[in-house]
Design a protein around this motif. Structure first.
Motif, mmCIF file in Angstrom:
data_model
loop_
_atom_site.group_PDB
_atom_site.id
_atom_site.type_symbol
_atom_site.label_atom_id
_atom_site.label_comp_id
_atom_site.label_asym_id
_atom_site.label_seq_id
_atom_site.Cartn_x
_atom_site.Cartn_y
_atom_site.Cartn_z
ATOM 1 N N SER A 14 4.849 -5.803 -1.794
ATOM 2 C CA SER A 14 3.774 -5.037 -1.174
ATOM 3 C C SER A 14 3.301 -5.699 0.114
ATOM 4 N N ASN A 16 0.377 -4.532 1.217
ATOM 5 C CA ASN A 16 -1.032 -4.150 1.163
ATOM 6 C C ASN A 16 -1.891 -5.241 0.537
ATOM 7 N N LYS A 165 -4.898 5.205 1.022
ATOM 8 C CA LYS A 165 -3.429 5.232 1.037
ATOM 9 C C LYS A 165 -2.888 5.745 -0.290
ATOM 10 N N ALA A 168 -3.176 9.384 -0.558
ATOM 11 C CA ALA A 168 -2.204 10.037 0.338
ATOM 12 C C ALA A 168 -0.772 9.872 -0.155
ATOM 13 N N GLY A 169 -0.607 9.144 -1.263
ATOM 14 C CA GLY A 169 0.724 8.956 -1.804
ATOM 15 C C GLY A 169 1.515 7.846 -1.148
ATOM 16 N N GLU A 170 0.832 7.061 -0.293
ATOM 17 C CA GLU A 170 1.531 5.984 0.405
ATOM 18 C C GLU A 170 1.690 4.752 -0.485
ATOM 19 N N ILE A 171 0.862 4.615 -1.524
ATOM 20 C CA ILE A 171 0.981 3.516 -2.485
ATOM 21 C C ILE A 171 1.165 4.137 -3.862
ATOM 22 N N LYS A 172 2.210 3.748 -4.550
ATOM 23 C CA LYS A 172 2.485 4.259 -5.889
ATOM 24 C C LYS A 172 2.025 3.243 -6.940
#
Length: 614
Positions: A14, A16, A165, A168-172
């Motif tokens: 990651s 993030n 995020k 918005a689907g940017e982090i699963k």
């Protein structure tokens, strides 16, 4: 390894994660490891959603414990993924391994005698249970603390922008959005950070640690006020009227105020001989652990008073005909003036203004337990600024201060002082503090005759704030009631510790603090840099970090006060205090940018008033 035979090397790492800087420096931590006796090793496991406040509480707890000489280290989730666990992702298997490693590392810290604080989401109950078992197998205390904030609160905070995020689907697989968080079933403590302040959360954790004998109770009770309780006041007043009296001076009354408001905690009154000797020879109170107290706080009395009152169970202290306090179980002992002066000031020069008062004072000292009948008021229009340590702490709490930096002064504020205070605030913000508050704390007790009087200094400070040189919204102006002793590095420790008692955790120290010219040679009585150097080494001041005074001078090119740089010496002009006073006396204006115009006008008015009086 929880069924994982081999760690993969192709993990989705990651990006993030954000490194969180510690508030406590390595040098500060190194000063205190092992200085408070007793094994305190344990792990405090903070669990909760991202944004619940785990890191904030963890770092606040670490800072508090280290500042009170209790070794502590905070393991932060993001920080660990920069090093030890950088080869792990966020799959269920990797999350389990992440928590297992942390639990093992925390166990090592606890085994080394540190209070280890971990701040990890740790969403699964079985992983947290395993962490507890790891500690239990080693015989180490483990406290699970649920940092409870609703998803709505955490998502509203979203300091790192991760919820946005995830939505918005940017982090699963983000906990709380598309991955579950299993709330603790029986945590040792629940902190509702959506309702409580950081300080309130910190207090609850400390109460837990006190109940579990991890921390001593005295670290939570620092201010020792000596006022008679309201329900006992009438009885004490009646008692005082029947007691023999000691007539005290204005200087003595200032020390009564210092003691009664708790600035010299844990003193219970004027020093007895044992306390006096400890302070005079060691600069510390030694009974119950070393506590920095560098100056004697004593009450001199005459031979006649000693003869009349020796053996009394209690005496009343009287000022200008009013009985202000009771001294219980008084103890008389010899006032060895020359020895005291030699040790406290490093000189016995009789022209030194405070030494002169000592030499002219009584040949005996009397100590005892002090009961002050009512708060000392001077009725000079400035009493509203004389805030006690307890009142200052409440002010800091009301302002939601997460750092308090104190600046003591006995002189008018010029823009060089302001530059240092502004720079200190900038540096604290860079270190991660959100709301640092300045305590502008002029000394309000006795000063020598040629110092600017307190009422004029307070007018000048008000003008500085009015002109916006300092931010009024993040500044508290209050008066420190102590007399000035001009005892150099010895006295500087007293000034610093008193502000520590009031809740300051940063202290700005300048050039030649508490110094003055030698009355005979006119040279500096103390080496100008020694005050700052001594403070950085002084025992017992671990709750406060010293901010050394950077040299500021007037920059002729910038037309402003600026930090001096030797390689640009020609650009700077040093405006001494003598030169400043001479300009004010003559009504001459200083260079633009040296001092706020309204503040300078106050100084001119003061020196003009002196000439009129003459």
């Amino acid at each position: 390894m929880s069924g994982v035979k081999k760690l993969r090397t192709d993990l989705n790492r990651s990006t993030n994660v954000v490194y969180q800087a510690h508030h406590v420096s390595r040098s500060k931590r190194g000063q205190v490891v092992g200085t408070r006796g007793g094994f305190r090793g344990c792990t405090i496991w903070l669990t909760g959603l991202s944004g619940a406040g785990k890191t904030t509480i963890s770092f606040a707890l670490e800072e508090f414990l280290v500042s009170h000489a209790i070794p502590c280290y905070s393991l932060d989730g993001d920080n660990i993924r920069h090093g030890l666990n950088k080869n792990l992702g966020f799959s269920a298997v990797d999350r389990e391994e992440n928590i297992r490693r942390i639990a093992e590392v925390a166990k090592l810290f606890a085994d080394a005698g540190l209070v280890c604080v971990t701040s990890f989401i740790s969403p699964f109950g079985k992983d947290r249970d395993e962490a507890r078992k790891i500690h239990a197998s080693a015989g180490l205390p483990f406290f699970e603390v649920f940092i409870h904030a609703s998803l709505a609160v955490c998502e509203k905070r979203d300091v790192k922008g991760l919820y946005k995020k995830a939505r918005a689907g940017e982090i699963k697989g983000f906990t709380g959005i598309d991955s579950d968080y299993e709330r603790p079933e029986a945590p040792d403590l629940v902190l509702k950070t959506g309702e409580l302040s950081v300080n309130e959360c910190l207090h609850q954790v400390l109460e837990l640690l006190k109940e579990q004998n991890i921390v001593p109770g005295e670290i939570m009770e620092e201010v020792n006020e000596l006022f008679v309780m309201e329900n006992k006041l009438n009885l004490a007043v009646a008692d005082a009227k029947t007691l023999p009296t000691i007539s005290i001076t204005k200087l003595d009354l200032q020390w009564v105020q210092v003691l009664s408001e708790g600035w010299a905690s844990p003193l219970k009154g004027f020093m007895r001989e044992r306390e006096f000797l400890q302070v005079l020879h060691f600069g510390n109170l030694l009974d119950g652990g070393a506590i920095n107290l560098s100056v004697p706080i004593v009450l001199p009395v005459s031979n006649e008073t000693k003869r009349e009152l020796d053996g009394c169970a209690a005496v009343a202290l009287e000022y200008q005909g009013s009985r202000v306090a009771i001294l219980r179980n008084p103890e008389f002992y010899q006032h060895r003036k020359e020895e005291r002066c030699a040790r406290q000031w490093g000189t016995t020069c009789p022209q030194h203004p405070y030494i002169k008062m000592v030499m002219e004072g009584g040949d005996w000292l009397v100590g005892g337990d002090l009961e002050v009948l009512e708060r000392i008021q001077w009725n000079d229009g400035l009493d509203q600024y004389r805030l006690t340590p307890q009142e200052l702490k409440q002010k800091f709490k009301d302002m939601k201060a997460d750092a308090v930096f104190a600046f003591q002064l006995r002189n008018p504020v010029h823009n060089g002082h302001a530059l240092l205070m502004q720079d200190t605030k900038r540096r604290l913000l860079e270190r991660g503090y959100k709301n640092p508050v300045l305590l502008l704390h002029p000394l309000g007790g006795w000063t020598k005759d040629d110092d600017v009087p307190l009422d004029w200094r307070m007018k000048q400070h008000a003008a500085v704030l009015e002109e916006g040189v300092l931010e009024p919204a993040s500044t508290i102006v209050a008066i420190f009631p102590s007399p000035m002793m001009y005892a150099g590095p010895t006295e500087v420790q007293w000034h610093c510790r008193a502000r520590m008692i009031a809740g300051a955790n940063f202290y700005i120290v300048g050039r030649d603090p508490a110094g003055m010219p030698h009355p005979e040679t006119k040279q500096d009585l103390y080496e100008p840099t020694h005050g700052a150097k001594v403070l950085t080494m002084a025992p017992g001041l671990t709750s406060v970090e010293i901010i050394p005074f950077r040299v500021a001078a007037y920059n002729k090119i910038k037309k402003a006060m600026d930090f001096y740089e030797a390689e640009r010496h020609a650009e700077f002009e040093f405006i001494s205090g003598t030169k400043m006073r001479n300009m004010a006396r003559s009504g001459e204006n200083p260079p633009d940018g040296f001092m706020a115009p309204k503040a300078w006008k106050v100084l001119v008015e003061y020196y003009t008033s002196l000439q009129k009086d003459k």
